[in-house]
Design a protein around this motif. Structure first.
Motif: not given
Length: 340
Positions: A78-79, A90-93, A133-135
């Protein structure tokens, strides 16, 4: 192995905030805002829509777009520069919302974050990951002073995501080249100095309380404009050179959606017609690391991206950071998708 784009998705908060609403509060006209920025509206998240929620929604859409199952994902990036918390990331959430069971971590390169995360994902794939997966996700409105007429109208909230898989360089969807850069000497020109740990450094057990005004972004607009045009243009040329391509061979340019004048100036530097630009900031503003995938999803829905198109992605952000990527647009997942 080469990273190949196979899925794309986006997410926007429900609340739409037009220039009329902001102008009345800031003592300017709606036309003044649009003339300076090219922005007519943006989305603001509420207390029930954190950055992690937007990231998960966009990532879920990208998985559905590729007809992929969460169990197939080997890593999730997550960028963002507007995380839910300093700890945890934030990414683990967001991964927990998706039911992912894989490494998940944040990338913070400000508004260049999505390109940095693409490069990181490409590196993971080159070393054995199958699907990444990239957000890019932001609640950027939370980092602006509602009384600041020079910064507050620029930013909006949202998320975009892509699913990448391991593939071959000749495939449609393949990332052809990447270029990244940074120069920390310009950091003070775009910063929120009171928003993290440095503002709380003290002596012994003493912890200073930062001035609340320093929690918000402050920007030297002229300097940021000049640096953005220079570095996005140079980085774009570097990515083109690495792919053995000329600017004339680029079908679409998807730049970070900060200001329409920056996008046009970069196109001019590359000798590209403005009709090659993908523009999304008119309806969502500057969504930070989310801006490039949001613009791609809108362009796809409007039929402006054709399989085989050479697409240039380029971004600039606080730090200063910058980056560019070239890819061939894939022939899959071409159905229109509403970015809501």
């Amino acid at each position: 192995m080469t990273a190949v784009l196979i899925g794309l998705g986006s997410a926007l908060p429900e609340r739409e905030v037009g220039n009329d609403e902001l102008a009345a509060r800031l003592g300017v006209t709606p036309e003044w805002i649009e003339r300076r920025t090219g922005i007519r509206s943006r989305r603001f998240a509420d207390a029930t829509t954190p950055t992690s929620g937007l990231a998960a929604e966009a990532a879920r859409a990208a998985l559905a777009d590729a007809a992929a199952d969460p169990s197939e994902v080997d890593a999730f990036l997550v960028a963002t520069y507007t995380p839910d918390h300093q700890i945890p990331a934030t990414a683990p959430l967001a991964a927990a919302r998706l039911g992912l069971n894989c490494p998940a971590f944040d990338v913070n390169a400000a508004c260049s974050g999505f390109v940095y995360a693409l490069a990181t994902a490409a590196g993971l794939i080159a070393t054995g990951a199958r699907r990444v997966l990239v957000a890019g996700a932001e609640t950027a409105s939370t980092l602006t002073d509602p009384a600041d007429r020079t910064v507050h109208p620029l930013f909006g909230d949202g998320a975009g995501a892509v699913l990448l898989r391991a593939g071959d360089p000749g495939e449609e969807g393949a990332i052809l080249s990447l270029d990244l850069g940074a120069d920390g000497t310009g950091a003070a020109s775009l910063a929120a100095p009171g928003s993290a740990s440095r503002a709380r450094l003290g002596t012994g057990t003493e912890r200073p309380r930062p001035d609340p005004a320093t929690y918000y972004m402050a920007m030297d607009g002229r300097e940021v404009f000049l640096q953005a045009v220079a570095h996005m243009s140079a980085s774009s040329r570097a990515a083109l050179d690495r792919a053995g391509l000329k600017p004339s061979e680029v079908d679409r340019i998807c730049g970070h959606q900060a200001n329409v004048r920056i996008l046009r100036a970069v196109a001019d530097e590359l000798g590209a017609d403005h009709d090659r630009l993908l523009v999304d900031l008119d309806r969502v503003g500057n969504t930070g690391a989310a801006s490039i995938p949001l613009a791609l999803d809108r362009a796809r829905g409007e039929g402006r991206l054709t399989p085989g198109h050479t697409v240039l992605l380029t971004a600039f952000g606080g730090g200063f950071t910058w980056g560019s990527a070239l890819l061939r647009w894939p022939g899959t997942a071409q159905h229109p998708r509403s970015a809501t």
